[in-house]
Design a protein around this motif. Sequence first.
Motif, PDB file in Angstrom:
ATOM      1  N   ASP A 175     -22.046  93.443  55.510  1.00  0.00           N
ATOM      2  CA  ASP A 175     -22.884  94.422  54.793  1.00  0.00           C
ATOM      3  C   ASP A 175     -22.150  94.985  53.584  1.00  0.00           C
ATOM      4  OD1 ASP A 175     -25.237  94.333  56.283  1.00  0.00           O
ATOM      5  OD2 ASP A 175     -24.609  95.947  57.638  1.00  0.00           O
ATOM      6  N   TYR A 176     -20.874  95.307  53.762  1.00  0.00           N
ATOM      7  CA  TYR A 176     -20.080  95.865  52.671  1.00  0.00           C
ATOM      8  C   TYR A 176     -20.028  94.886  51.497  1.00  0.00           C
ATOM      9  CZ  TYR A 176     -16.247  97.867  50.021  1.00  0.00           C
ATOM     10  OH  TYR A 176     -15.492  98.399  49.000  1.00  0.00           O
ATOM     11  N   VAL A 177     -19.721  93.621  51.784  1.00  0.00           N
ATOM     12  CA  VAL A 177     -19.627  92.600  50.737  1.00  0.00           C
ATOM     13  C   VAL A 177     -20.983  92.420  50.055  1.00  0.00           C
ATOM     14  CG1 VAL A 177     -19.266  90.137  50.306  1.00  0.00           C
ATOM     15  CG2 VAL A 177     -17.621  91.420  51.677  1.00  0.00           C
ATOM     16  N   MET A 178     -22.052  92.357  50.844  1.00  0.00           N
ATOM     17  CA  MET A 178     -23.382  92.197  50.260  1.00  0.00           C
ATOM     18  C   MET A 178     -23.710  93.381  49.347  1.00  0.00           C
ATOM     19  SD  MET A 178     -27.077  91.428  52.069  1.00  0.00           S
ATOM     20  CE  MET A 178     -26.865  92.687  53.314  1.00  0.00           C
ATOM     21  N   ASN A 179     -23.420  94.598  49.778  1.00  0.00           N
ATOM     22  CA  ASN A 179     -23.704  95.775  48.957  1.00  0.00           C
ATOM     23  C   ASN A 179     -22.817  95.825  47.719  1.00  0.00           C
ATOM     24  OD1 ASN A 179     -25.755  96.714  50.648  1.00  0.00           O
ATOM     25  ND2 ASN A 179     -24.309  97.823  51.939  1.00  0.00           N
ATOM     26  N   LEU A 180     -21.547  95.466  47.871  1.00  0.00           N
ATOM     27  CA  LEU A 180     -20.632  95.436  46.724  1.00  0.00           C
ATOM     28  C   LEU A 180     -21.131  94.456  45.677  1.00  0.00           C
ATOM     29  CD1 LEU A 180     -17.830  96.069  45.386  1.00  0.00           C
ATOM     30  CD2 LEU A 180     -16.959  94.095  46.658  1.00  0.00           C
ATOM     31  N   LEU A 181     -21.439  93.238  46.094  1.00  0.00           N
ATOM     32  CA  LEU A 181     -21.896  92.222  45.135  1.00  0.00           C
ATOM     33  C   LEU A 181     -23.255  92.579  44.538  1.00  0.00           C
ATOM     34  CD1 LEU A 181     -20.715  88.985  46.961  1.00  0.00           C
ATOM     35  CD2 LEU A 181     -19.637  90.151  45.022  1.00  0.00           C
TER      36      LEU A 181
ATOM     37  N   ILE B 108     -23.064  95.042  41.677  1.00  0.00           N
ATOM     38  CA  ILE B 108     -22.627  94.501  40.380  1.00  0.00           C
ATOM     39  C   ILE B 108     -23.468  93.282  39.977  1.00  0.00           C
ATOM     40  CG2 ILE B 108     -20.300  95.472  40.509  1.00  0.00           C
ATOM     41  CD1 ILE B 108     -19.317  92.660  41.374  1.00  0.00           C
ATOM     42  N   ASN B 109     -24.652  93.187  40.569  1.00  0.00           N
ATOM     43  CA  ASN B 109     -25.629  92.144  40.225  1.00  0.00           C
ATOM     44  C   ASN B 109     -25.112  90.722  40.435  1.00  0.00           C
ATOM     45  OD1 ASN B 109     -27.695  93.997  39.434  1.00  0.00           O
ATOM     46  ND2 ASN B 109     -26.503  94.368  37.586  1.00  0.00           N
ATOM     47  N   ILE B 110     -24.457  90.499  41.548  1.00  0.00           N
ATOM     48  CA  ILE B 110     -24.010  89.162  41.949  1.00  0.00           C
ATOM     49  C   ILE B 110     -24.866  88.773  43.149  1.00  0.00           C
ATOM     50  CG2 ILE B 110     -22.097  87.768  42.840  1.00  0.00           C
ATOM     51  CD1 ILE B 110     -21.330  88.750  40.125  1.00  0.00           C
ATOM     52  N   TYR B 111     -25.695  87.741  42.978  1.00  0.00           N
ATOM     53  CA  TYR B 111     -26.631  87.341  44.032  1.00  0.00           C
ATOM     54  C   TYR B 111     -26.533  85.866  44.411  1.00  0.00           C
ATOM     55  CZ  TYR B 111     -28.809  91.757  42.698  1.00  0.00           C
ATOM     56  OH  TYR B 111     -29.042  93.070  42.414  1.00  0.00           O
ATOM     57  N   TYR B 112     -25.912  85.062  43.561  1.00  0.00           N
ATOM     58  CA  TYR B 112     -25.933  83.619  43.759  1.00  0.00           C
ATOM     59  C   TYR B 112     -24.517  83.042  43.730  1.00  0.00           C
ATOM     60  CZ  TYR B 112     -30.790  84.401  42.742  1.00  0.00           C
ATOM     61  OH  TYR B 112     -32.062  84.879  42.779  1.00  0.00           O
ATOM     62  N   PRO B 113     -24.307  81.936  44.434  1.00  0.00           N
ATOM     63  CA  PRO B 113     -22.973  81.336  44.477  1.00  0.00           C
ATOM     64  C   PRO B 113     -22.389  81.014  43.095  1.00  0.00           C
ATOM     65  CG  PRO B 113     -24.324  80.393  46.207  1.00  0.00           C
ATOM     66  CD  PRO B 113     -25.236  81.264  45.363  1.00  0.00           C
ATOM     67  N   TYR B 114     -23.207  80.609  42.144  1.00  0.00           N
ATOM     68  CA  TYR B 114     -22.663  80.270  40.828  1.00  0.00           C
ATOM     69  C   TYR B 114     -22.073  81.491  40.125  1.00  0.00           C
ATOM     70  CZ  TYR B 114     -26.752  82.182  38.381  1.00  0.00           C
ATOM     71  OH  TYR B 114     -27.714  83.013  37.877  1.00  0.00           O
TER      72      TYR B 114
ATOM     73  N   PRO C  87     -14.574  92.218  35.624  1.00  0.00           N
ATOM     74  CA  PRO C  87     -14.976  93.218  34.622  1.00  0.00           C
ATOM     75  C   PRO C  87     -16.096  94.127  35.122  1.00  0.00           C
ATOM     76  CG  PRO C  87     -15.622  90.999  33.916  1.00  0.00           C
ATOM     77  CD  PRO C  87     -14.839  90.859  35.181  1.00  0.00           C
ATOM     78  N   ARG C  88     -16.952  93.603  35.983  1.00  0.00           N
ATOM     79  CA  ARG C  88     -18.045  94.413  36.516  1.00  0.00           C
ATOM     80  C   ARG C  88     -17.540  95.501  37.453  1.00  0.00           C
ATOM     81  NH1 ARG C  88     -23.049  90.168  37.497  1.00  0.00           N
ATOM     82  NH2 ARG C  88     -22.770  89.043  35.540  1.00  0.00           N
ATOM     83  N   LEU C  89     -16.334  95.321  37.977  1.00  0.00           N
ATOM     84  CA  LEU C  89     -15.716  96.332  38.832  1.00  0.00           C
ATOM     85  C   LEU C  89     -14.744  97.217  38.054  1.00  0.00           C
ATOM     86  CD1 LEU C  89     -15.017  94.226  42.038  1.00  0.00           C
ATOM     87  CD2 LEU C  89     -16.771  95.975  41.725  1.00  0.00           C
ATOM     88  N   GLY C  90     -14.612  96.963  36.746  1.00  0.00           N
ATOM     89  CA  GLY C  90     -13.725  97.768  35.916  1.00  0.00           C
ATOM     90  C   GLY C  90     -12.252  97.483  36.157  1.00  0.00           C
TER      91      GLY C  90
ATOM     92  N   CYS D 129      -9.286  93.361  47.976  1.00  0.00           N
ATOM     93  CA  CYS D 129      -9.344  94.229  49.146  1.00  0.00           C
ATOM     94  C   CYS D 129      -8.301  95.331  49.057  1.00  0.00           C
ATOM     95  CB  CYS D 129      -9.150  93.425  50.430  1.00  0.00           C
ATOM     96  SG  CYS D 129      -9.167  94.462  51.914  1.00  0.00           S
ATOM     97  N   HIS D 130      -7.084  94.981  48.660  1.00  0.00           N
ATOM     98  CA  HIS D 130      -6.042  96.003  48.540  1.00  0.00           C
ATOM     99  C   HIS D 130      -6.459  97.091  47.550  1.00  0.00           C
ATOM    100  CE1 HIS D 130      -3.185  94.079  51.147  1.00  0.00           C
ATOM    101  NE2 HIS D 130      -3.044  93.008  50.372  1.00  0.00           N
ATOM    102  N   ILE D 131      -7.091  96.702  46.455  1.00  0.00           N
ATOM    103  CA  ILE D 131      -7.524  97.695  45.465  1.00  0.00           C
ATOM    104  C   ILE D 131      -8.644  98.576  46.031  1.00  0.00           C
ATOM    105  CG2 ILE D 131      -8.820  97.956  43.300  1.00  0.00           C
ATOM    106  CD1 ILE D 131      -7.085  95.782  42.119  1.00  0.00           C
ATOM    107  N   LEU D 132      -9.604  97.955  46.701  1.00  0.00           N
ATOM    108  CA  LEU D 132     -10.766  98.699  47.185  1.00  0.00           C
ATOM    109  C   LEU D 132     -10.475  99.544  48.424  1.00  0.00           C
ATOM    110  CD1 LEU D 132     -13.499  95.935  46.790  1.00  0.00           C
ATOM    111  CD2 LEU D 132     -13.088  97.892  45.279  1.00  0.00           C
ATOM    112  N   TRP D 133      -9.609  99.062  49.299  1.00  0.00           N
ATOM    113  CA  TRP D 133      -9.457  99.704  50.607  1.00  0.00           C
ATOM    114  C   TRP D 133      -8.106 100.340  50.877  1.00  0.00           C
ATOM    115  CZ3 TRP D 133     -11.917  95.898  54.681  1.00  0.00           C
ATOM    116  CH2 TRP D 133     -13.286  95.790  54.444  1.00  0.00           C
ATOM    117  N   HIS D 134      -7.066  99.954  50.166  1.00  0.00           N
ATOM    118  CA  HIS D 134      -5.726 100.415  50.514  1.00  0.00           C
ATOM    119  C   HIS D 134      -5.130 101.249  49.393  1.00  0.00           C
ATOM    120  CE1 HIS D 134      -5.798  96.443  52.950  1.00  0.00           C
ATOM    121  NE2 HIS D 134      -6.344  97.413  53.637  1.00  0.00           N
TER     122      HIS D 134
END
Length: 126
Positions: A10-16, A19-25, A34-37, A74-79
Amino acid sequence: MANTYNNLEDYVMNLLSRINIYYPYQLTIETIYPRLGLSVYYLPQDSMAIADNLFLDNRMSDAALWQEFGHELCHILWHAGDQALIPLSMREYQEWKAENFAQHLCIPTFMLNEKHYLTMKIKLPG
């Protein structure tokens, strides 16, 4: 029957989605950071994350870099803090969590679901 995802999925799906990431490409380092700054630097050294900067080992293959990106993200987002200053058991825990996070980011479960593409309320490319 609806899919049930675990907390990390759920976390990964919400994160992506955020930032408007929906498809494997769209799953590329250059699309996501850049979308995460964040800033990404490719250097011939071991990968690491410092503040909002990712330093990735440019001696790795593209596939290994992608996995390493997920790990360091992960280290940036969670730690927080310096791993050199925490007990070994906590450092090992953080590394395990980062590997688990990377696996889910690199191949998001929701993108493996065929119904995902049928129910998306976004415009398909092309």
